[in-house]
Design a protein around this motif. Sequence first.
Motif, PDB file in Angstrom:
ATOM      1  N   GLU A 152       8.677 -33.994 107.754  1.00 35.96           N
ATOM      2  CA  GLU A 152       9.162 -32.638 108.020  1.00 35.96           C
ATOM      3  C   GLU A 152       7.992 -31.656 108.164  1.00 35.96           C
ATOM      4  OE1 GLU A 152      11.780 -31.671 104.849  1.00 35.96           O
ATOM      5  OE2 GLU A 152      13.409 -32.973 105.549  1.00 35.96           O
ATOM      6  N   ASN A 155       7.282 -29.537 111.479  1.00 33.76           N
ATOM      7  CA  ASN A 155       7.298 -28.067 111.453  1.00 33.76           C
ATOM      8  C   ASN A 155       5.954 -27.468 111.864  1.00 33.76           C
ATOM      9  OD1 ASN A 155       9.993 -27.724 110.657  1.00 33.76           O
ATOM     10  ND2 ASN A 155       9.476 -28.101 108.519  1.00 33.76           N
ATOM     11  N   LYS A 197       5.983 -27.567 115.553  1.00 32.87           N
ATOM     12  CA  LYS A 197       6.847 -26.498 116.067  1.00 32.87           C
ATOM     13  C   LYS A 197       6.152 -25.144 116.003  1.00 32.87           C
ATOM     14  CE  LYS A 197      11.330 -28.597 114.956  1.00 32.87           C
ATOM     15  NZ  LYS A 197      12.514 -28.512 114.081  1.00 32.87           N
ATOM     16  N   VAL A 202      10.613 -21.071 111.504  1.00 31.13           N
ATOM     17  CA  VAL A 202       9.778 -22.264 111.326  1.00 31.13           C
ATOM     18  C   VAL A 202       8.938 -22.130 110.057  1.00 31.13           C
ATOM     19  CG1 VAL A 202       7.897 -23.646 112.279  1.00 31.13           C
ATOM     20  CG2 VAL A 202       9.686 -22.783 113.787  1.00 31.13           C
ATOM     21  N   LEU A 223      10.943 -22.824 106.902  1.00 28.41           N
ATOM     22  CA  LEU A 223      11.114 -24.263 106.692  1.00 28.41           C
ATOM     23  C   LEU A 223       9.822 -24.909 106.189  1.00 28.41           C
ATOM     24  CD1 LEU A 223      13.157 -25.183 109.911  1.00 28.41           C
ATOM     25  CD2 LEU A 223      14.031 -25.010 107.573  1.00 28.41           C
ATOM     26  N   LEU A 224       8.711 -24.457 106.746  1.00 24.70           N
ATOM     27  CA  LEU A 224       7.412 -25.014 106.371  1.00 24.70           C
ATOM     28  C   LEU A 224       7.072 -24.685 104.920  1.00 24.70           C
ATOM     29  CD1 LEU A 224       5.174 -26.692 107.568  1.00 24.70           C
ATOM     30  CD2 LEU A 224       4.093 -24.594 108.410  1.00 24.70           C
TER      31      LEU A 224
END
Length: 715
Positions: free
Chosen positions: A376, A380, A383, A464, A467-468
């Motif tokens: 993940e 990320n 992204k 993003v 999430l990171l």
Amino acid sequence: MANTSKKILFALFFVASLSTFPGCGVWNNFTTYFNLYYNTSTLFDEAESAIQKDQRDIFSRTEANVPSTAAASLNKVIEKCSNILQFNSESSFVDEALFMLGKSFYYQKNYLKALRKFQELLVKQSESEYVPETELWIAKTYFQLKNYPAADKLLLQVIEKSTADGNDDLFVKAAIVQVKFEITAEKYPDAIKSLKSIVKISDDGEINAQAKYQEGELHVLLEEKEEAAKAFAEVSDYSPSFEIELDAKINYGKIIRSLGKEDEALELFLNLLSKDKNSTSFDLLNFETGYTYLLKKNYDGALAYFAVVDTGFANSTAAGQARFEMGYIYEKIYFNYDSASIFYMKAQTAPSTEEYTPLIKNKALVFTKYQKLNGEQLDNLQKLKYVTDSTLFTKDSLEFFIADSLAKIVSNDEQTEKAQQQNPQQGRTRTFGASKSTETTSAGGKKTPPLKAPVRPNISEDSVKVLLVKTKIELGNLFYTELDRPDSAFYYYSDLIENYDLQSQKPQVLYALANYYLSRDSTKADSLLNFVYDNYQHESIVNAAAEILKKPKIDFQYDPAKKLYREAEVMMQKDEIKSSLKKFIAISEAYPVSEYAAKSLLAGGYLLEEKLKLPDSAAVVYDSLVSKYPKTIYAQKISPKLQTYKKEKDRIRMVIEDSLKKIEVAKLKKRTEDSLKIVAENLKKKTEDSLKLELQKKTVKSEDSVKTIEAPSPT
């Protein structure tokens, strides 16, 4: 069982006695022997030998399963012995028939029937030579029935009698059963004493070897390593089976290794590995050799031997252990978490020991979590690059297209070449784009994963980053708590503080950093903890900081409504009803989310209903309680009463409405009747007037007609 010698002796005795004592009893024994007993006894001996052959561990607490051929023989023995008891009850073979019956039922694990036959032998054949051994079998049967007090008592009696009679064979058999009982009861020191007594009395080398091996295992359980090593070493002094001797040597090597004699243990394992006769245990020997190298910090040597187990004995118990230790080396020594993850996962696919199974399961879970979080994070980060630099996505897409096209060309060429090798006469052709997969095979035969096409993010840069941040926090926590890598955790925590807007996650990260510094820099740790304590008193993490700093904890359960409720209660107890009521209602309005809001409404409703006798007002308050806080115990308590009240109010309303309706109907009926009466009278009057007028008209007309007749005619 000494049936064979008895058969020979009986046959010799019979020949001599037949001429000397030509009575019916001798003839009865003779016919029983040759017609039934001999065949039955032979059949039982064969079945018992097969069972004992399968039961190699004489100290096993569970009886072995009976082989199918032996099971069939036991059924025949039971049938034939029953015939002896039924048709030859006067023969001298009754005691042995009962004994064989009891043992047959025992081997079939029908312990209640076995017990009855053994007890029948003691009662009916009390002078039989089988009585001492029958008592032992009764003790064994009690043991299987889990009647441990009875088993223990009878075993002690058998041991005492056999010792007094000098019956060493029976003593050893009873002592073996005693060892099983003592191990089951976890009386390991007593079991060791019993084992030593067996070795002292027994002249059977194989039994003594097993006793020494069992003694070594019990010393291991008691963590008496020196005594365990001595016992395992002494196994070879007797007549052990090949398996027992090899296992004893392996265990001896493991014990002396744990005592710090790693070189001696390694020499032993390598020597055992060099002999082909030990090939049945090569999986375990390779593992123990690798583990010894691991303890000697020769990690490459350890990996080499573990790899032999991993590839050559993939389905063995040692494979699970070897893969776990390979994972450990890659994790703890080389810090290669990808390789560690591979071996921890592979360890799950092989059987393992009770010691290793939970370790393997735990590591597999941890590294599954690591792989997920790391994947993940990488996703990320990619992204984030794409949303901040759109040209990078275009560049990567172009590179993927070129690489994917080349991979397809290579794949098609390989397929064409393979097809030509299989069919040389077929022409060379290319089928561009025929292969949908870009997976390729390297020269070493290993498949490389297919190329992954870039994906343009469909979320914003801020999303993003959120999430990171979440992933990095979880990775930091994983490294700190489960992977025991505080430096890696520190990297993630520091990166988050320095490069990301943490918002609500900041106090948790600061607290984690403080924990990192606790054993390294107490000043920094205290500074961070005080910052958390002073600035995040609304967060639960503040009390963790307070615990370390020895500061007062924050009461997150504090509820200002609680104090006000107590004050209202005091007023109510003093009969200050209106003041108390006002305060209860105010609590529910000022603190609607407090646990005291619902309780206050209940109290307010009670005062209105019981003290002020205002049931309608009380119902309004109760209704508010039920509608706002339906799941509370207070609402559930008053709800039935409120529903009854509402139903009664509805009933009264309906009665009133019905009464009003009846009055209206009566009024309407009266008005209707009056109207009809007036109409009828008017109609009657009109009719009468009409008739009178009509009569008058007829009278006038009649008079006119008469006048016309009476008038003279002109001349």
